[in-house]
Design a protein around this motif. Sequence first.
Motif, PDB file in Angstrom:
ATOM      1  N   CYS A  52       0.567  -1.249   0.072  1.00 16.68           N
ATOM      2  CA  CYS A  52      -0.108  -0.393   0.197  1.00 16.68           C
ATOM      3  C   CYS A  52       0.637   1.025  -0.261  1.00 16.68           C
ATOM      4  O   CYS A  52       1.835   1.609   1.522  1.00 16.68           O
ATOM      5  CB  CYS A  52      -0.578   0.041   1.545  1.00 16.68           C
ATOM      6  N   GLY A  53       0.894   1.636  -0.671  1.00 19.37           N
ATOM      7  CA  GLY A  53       1.466   3.137  -1.113  1.00 19.37           C
ATOM      8  C   GLY A  53       1.300   4.840  -0.231  1.00 19.37           C
ATOM      9  O   GLY A  53       1.878   5.725   0.113  1.00 19.37           O
ATOM     10  N   ASN A  87     -10.190  -1.257   4.171  1.00 22.39           N
ATOM     11  CA  ASN A  87      -9.447  -0.160   2.845  1.00 22.39           C
ATOM     12  C   ASN A  87      -8.124  -0.073   4.090  1.00 22.39           C
ATOM     13  O   ASN A  87      -8.481   0.568   4.864  1.00 22.39           O
ATOM     14  CB  ASN A  87     -10.228   1.393   2.253  1.00 22.39           C
ATOM     15  N   LEU A  88      -7.513  -0.023   2.727  1.00 18.71           N
ATOM     16  CA  LEU A  88      -5.796   0.933   3.323  1.00 18.71           C
ATOM     17  C   LEU A  88      -5.647   1.927   3.190  1.00 18.71           C
ATOM     18  O   LEU A  88      -6.162   2.064   1.591  1.00 18.71           O
ATOM     19  CB  LEU A  88      -5.427  -0.766   3.256  1.00 18.71           C
ATOM     20  N   PRO A  89      -4.559   2.609   3.843  1.00 20.50           N
ATOM     21  CA  PRO A  89      -4.731   2.937   5.627  1.00 20.50           C
ATOM     22  C   PRO A  89      -6.205   3.063   5.839  1.00 20.50           C
ATOM     23  O   PRO A  89      -6.748   3.037   5.448  1.00 20.50           O
ATOM     24  CB  PRO A  89      -3.635   4.187   5.383  1.00 20.50           C
ATOM     25  N   PHE A  90      -6.683   2.174   7.262  1.00 19.78           N
ATOM     26  CA  PHE A  90      -7.508   2.214   7.825  1.00 19.78           C
ATOM     27  C   PHE A  90      -6.864   2.232   9.249  1.00 19.78           C
ATOM     28  O   PHE A  90      -6.054   1.973   9.976  1.00 19.78           O
ATOM     29  CB  PHE A  90      -8.417   0.731   8.430  1.00 19.78           C
ATOM     30  N   MET A 123      -9.242   6.051   5.922  1.00 18.59           N
ATOM     31  CA  MET A 123      -7.775   7.633   5.364  1.00 18.59           C
ATOM     32  C   MET A 123      -6.904   8.247   5.427  1.00 18.59           C
ATOM     33  O   MET A 123      -6.182   6.837   6.176  1.00 18.59           O
ATOM     34  CB  MET A 123      -8.593   8.333   6.633  1.00 18.59           C
ATOM     35  N   SER A 124      -6.505   9.205   4.155  1.00 20.26           N
ATOM     36  CA  SER A 124      -4.842   8.732   4.250  1.00 20.26           C
ATOM     37  C   SER A 124      -5.041  10.466   4.388  1.00 20.26           C
ATOM     38  O   SER A 124      -3.842  10.346   4.163  1.00 20.26           O
ATOM     39  CB  SER A 124      -4.646   8.736   2.831  1.00 20.26           C
ATOM     40  N   LYS A 125      -5.636  11.217   5.061  1.00 19.90           N
ATOM     41  CA  LYS A 125      -5.307  12.653   5.180  1.00 19.90           C
ATOM     42  C   LYS A 125      -5.201  12.750   6.760  1.00 19.90           C
ATOM     43  O   LYS A 125      -6.016  12.715   7.350  1.00 19.90           O
ATOM     44  CB  LYS A 125      -6.518  13.444   4.770  1.00 19.90           C
ATOM     45  N   GLU A 126      -4.110  13.307   6.959  1.00 27.21           N
ATOM     46  CA  GLU A 126      -3.348  13.707   8.512  1.00 27.21           C
ATOM     47  C   GLU A 126      -4.830  14.140   9.385  1.00 27.21           C
ATOM     48  O   GLU A 126      -4.995  13.867  10.541  1.00 27.21           O
ATOM     49  CB  GLU A 126      -2.159  14.588   8.615  1.00 27.21           C
ATOM     50  N   ASP A 127      -5.149  15.875   8.811  1.00 25.28           N
ATOM     51  CA  ASP A 127      -6.293  16.353   9.477  1.00 25.28           C
ATOM     52  C   ASP A 127      -7.307  14.992  10.296  1.00 25.28           C
ATOM     53  O   ASP A 127      -7.778  15.556  10.984  1.00 25.28           O
ATOM     54  CB  ASP A 127      -6.593  17.563   8.667  1.00 25.28           C
ATOM     55  N   ALA A 128      -7.244  14.261   8.792  1.00 24.16           N
ATOM     56  CA  ALA A 128      -9.006  13.502   9.193  1.00 24.16           C
ATOM     57  C   ALA A 128      -8.311  12.201  10.595  1.00 24.16           C
ATOM     58  O   ALA A 128      -9.248  12.068  11.062  1.00 24.16           O
ATOM     59  CB  ALA A 128      -9.571  13.045   8.808  1.00 24.16           C
ATOM     60  N   VAL A 129      -6.633  11.957  10.505  1.00 25.20           N
ATOM     61  CA  VAL A 129      -6.507  10.860  11.261  1.00 25.20           C
ATOM     62  C   VAL A 129      -6.153  12.177  12.816  1.00 25.20           C
ATOM     63  O   VAL A 129      -6.698  11.268  13.849  1.00 25.20           O
ATOM     64  CB  VAL A 129      -5.211  10.439  10.564  1.00 25.20           C
ATOM     65  N   VAL A 130      -6.025  13.221  13.124  1.00 26.70           N
ATOM     66  CA  VAL A 130      -5.969  13.619  14.356  1.00 26.70           C
ATOM     67  C   VAL A 130      -7.181  14.093  14.325  1.00 26.70           C
ATOM     68  O   VAL A 130      -7.804  13.734  15.633  1.00 26.70           O
ATOM     69  CB  VAL A 130      -5.176  15.368  13.345  1.00 26.70           C
TER      70      VAL A 130
END
Length: 105
Positions: free
Chosen positions: A30-31, A73-76, A91-98
């Motif tokens: 997964c890139g 789905n990945l990354p998860f 999700m792959s956006k840092e804002d969403a993870v934060v």
Amino acid sequence: MAVIDANDINFEKLLKTNDKVVVKYFAGWCGSCRLFKPKYKRLANDERFEGIAFLDIDAEESPNARALAGVNNLPFFAIFKDGKLVEGGPMSKEDAVVELIEKLK
């Protein structure tokens, strides 16, 4: 806090010994997962998230841990509190993870 490598063998124990846990599920192919790795490491060391354990799980090698969070789905990313899944999603956006991690505060 450093990112902890987790798998099906130690995942349940890590959930029991840490009140607040965030998990990044990834796969070697997964890139987007590889691109997020340094960001995740930086978040793990961010003092805003002190007291939260950051786990890294290879989704392909840990089917039980993957099933516990409903990884589709990945990354998860998933957050757990007191051993129970609170929320998770791809999700792959840092804002969403934060935003997800802040729900543990």
